[in-house]
Design an enzyme around this catalytic site. Structure first.
Site, PDB file in Angstrom:
ATOM      1  N   ASP A  21     -31.539   9.893 -24.131  1.00 47.96           N
ATOM      2  CA  ASP A  21     -32.503   9.781 -23.041  1.00 47.96           C
ATOM      3  C   ASP A  21     -32.679  11.153 -22.401  1.00 47.96           C
ATOM      4  O   ASP A  21     -31.727  11.712 -21.849  1.00 47.96           O
ATOM      5  CB  ASP A  21     -31.988   8.770 -22.010  1.00 47.96           C
ATOM      6  CG  ASP A  21     -33.028   8.429 -20.951  1.00 47.96           C
ATOM      7  OD1 ASP A  21     -34.208   8.779 -21.146  1.00 47.96           O
ATOM      8  OD2 ASP A  21     -32.651   7.810 -19.945  1.00 47.96           O
ATOM      9  N   ASP A 116     -39.567   9.496 -24.370  1.00 49.48           N
ATOM     10  CA  ASP A 116     -38.391  10.369 -24.176  1.00 49.48           C
ATOM     11  C   ASP A 116     -37.070   9.649 -24.382  1.00 49.48           C
ATOM     12  O   ASP A 116     -36.024  10.114 -23.932  1.00 49.48           O
ATOM     13  CB  ASP A 116     -38.426  10.976 -22.773  1.00 49.48           C
ATOM     14  CG  ASP A 116     -38.321   9.932 -21.673  1.00 49.48           C
ATOM     15  OD1 ASP A 116     -38.621   8.754 -21.939  1.00 49.48           O
ATOM     16  OD2 ASP A 116     -37.937  10.295 -20.544  1.00 49.48           O
ATOM     17  N   GLU A 117     -37.080   8.523 -25.094  1.00 46.82           N
ATOM     18  CA  GLU A 117     -35.877   7.701 -25.204  1.00 46.82           C
ATOM     19  C   GLU A 117     -35.843   7.046 -26.575  1.00 46.82           C
ATOM     20  O   GLU A 117     -36.866   6.588 -27.084  1.00 46.82           O
ATOM     21  CB  GLU A 117     -35.895   6.651 -24.097  1.00 46.82           C
ATOM     22  CG  GLU A 117     -34.716   5.736 -24.045  1.00 46.82           C
ATOM     23  CD  GLU A 117     -34.879   4.684 -22.946  1.00 46.82           C
ATOM     24  OE1 GLU A 117     -34.031   3.785 -22.882  1.00 46.82           O
ATOM     25  OE2 GLU A 117     -35.871   4.755 -22.181  1.00 46.82           O
TER      26      GLU A 117
END
Length: 364
Positions: A21, A116-117
């Site tokens: 993350d 973003d993860e």
């Protein structure tokens, strides 16, 4: 050199899952572009005068109590000197693509969760001596060196624990839950860390005398099912750290929805019902591309009130109509009975022909 893809059917007890993350990703990209913003409170979000909300903020801003999904107006009240920028999604996607390219050096078993993860399955990877911890460290170092972005990572035997672990030592942290420490780690977890446990569920659990997973473990499966329906079984499993979900490289769309934030709060239920027609028209346009392949199985509405509390209501329906949405909005509105800032409507979608019906995730 990346190894051949590991087998996706490794036993649950032998899995090595990494959850990655990026730390305050949008804000982090902005700080790369503008180093002078690193030490000041910074947020990416919509303009306050257009009732915008915060997408993310840096850690100096979080010290003022600012967080994602907060209204920009409220954020500026908490921190009048907040630097609020609208953001650059094209640039964020460019950096995210570079980060995911680094992930693919280590495995092809990648499940993106958002821009973003992601989850990575490195169960059978020979890289870094087969150590998931060392793989996570190598990934974090390469992302930092090549993009300037820091990534927090969690390493565990399953997705639930890896996700919890990645948040444990943020920012720029690494948390590893080894099999021998798993039971101890889970027992002390607050129940609010369990996915799907929002304020209402947490309140109901507190009514049962449950605040931690250790306390949740003492509640029988039958009692949890009586209180929470199907979600009760999931609570029973996660309270014990059990999660058999595989890392899925392809995320099948299970729903389609639209929502709208109004420039002025809708004062009453009648005003909410007046907004149904344009919302349903938008929903139909969005569903059009899926119509031939995916059947509607259910409908759902979302209501966010002026105080930012929100609720959803849904039911199964293969032939949705306006009257059904109207009744769900009425049901949801009476839970708060106050002005409304946002309304959303959506369809639950069935599986493609020949596929089993998948576990449903939150629609909004």
């Amino acid at each position: 050199m990346k190894p051949a893809n590991p087998a996706p059917d490794a036993p649950v007890s032998a899995r090595k899952i990494i959850h990655l993350d990026c730390d305050c990703f949008f804000a982090a990209v902005e700080m790369l572009e503008h180093p002078e913003w690193r030490e000041i409170p910074l947020a990416v979000g919509g303009a306050a005068e257009r009732r915008g909300v915060i997408a993310t903020c840096n850690y100096p801003a979080r010290e003022y109590g600012i967080h994602s999904a907060m209204s920009s107006a409220r954020a500026l009240q908490l921190c009048p000197q907040l630097k609020l920028v609208s953001g650059n999604m094209a640039r964020y996607r460019e950096i995210a693509d570079r980060i995911f390219a680094i992930y693919r050096r280590f495995t092809d078993l990648i499940e993106p969760v958002s821009i973003d993860e992601a989850y990575l399955d490195v169960s059978n990877s020979p890289l870094c001596g087969g150590s998931a911890t060392r793989i996570a460290e190598a990934i974090r170092q390469q992302v930092r060196d090549e993009t300037g972005i820091t990534v927090s990572a969690g390493v565990a035997q399953n997705k639930f624990l890896a996700k919890v672990a990645s948040d444990w030592n943020k920012p720029d942290g690494l948390c590893v839950i080894t099999p021998d420490k798993q039971s101890e780690f889970v027992a002390q977890l607050p129940v609010k860390k369990i996915p799907g446990v929002g304020p209402r569920t947490q309140e109901k659990l507190m009514g049962l005398g449950v605040g931690t997973c250790a306390e949740l473990q003492s509640v029988s499966l039958m009692e949890l099912q009586n209180h929470f329906g199907r979600f009760g079984e999931r609570l029973w499993q996660l309270a014990r750290g059990e999660d058999s979900r595989e890392v899925r490289t392809h995320r099948e769309r299970k729903s389609v929805s639209v929502e709208h934030t109004f420039s002025q709060d809708l004062p009453d239920l009648a005003s909410c019902l007046d907004q149904l027609d344009p919302l349903l028209e938008d929903l139909e346009r969005r569903y059009e591309r899926h119509r031939d392949a995916r059947q509607v199985l259910g409908v759902v509405v979302k209501v966010k009130f002026s105080d930012f509390t929100q609720t959803t209501a849904e039911c199964r329906a293969e032939q949705p109509h306006k009257g059904l949405y109207a009744s769900l909005i009425e049901e949801a509105w009476y839970r708060g009975a106050r002005p409304v800032r946002l309304l959303g409507v959506g369809y639950r979608l069935g599986p493609r022909e020949g596929e089993a019906e998948a576990e449903q995730l939150p629609l909004f």
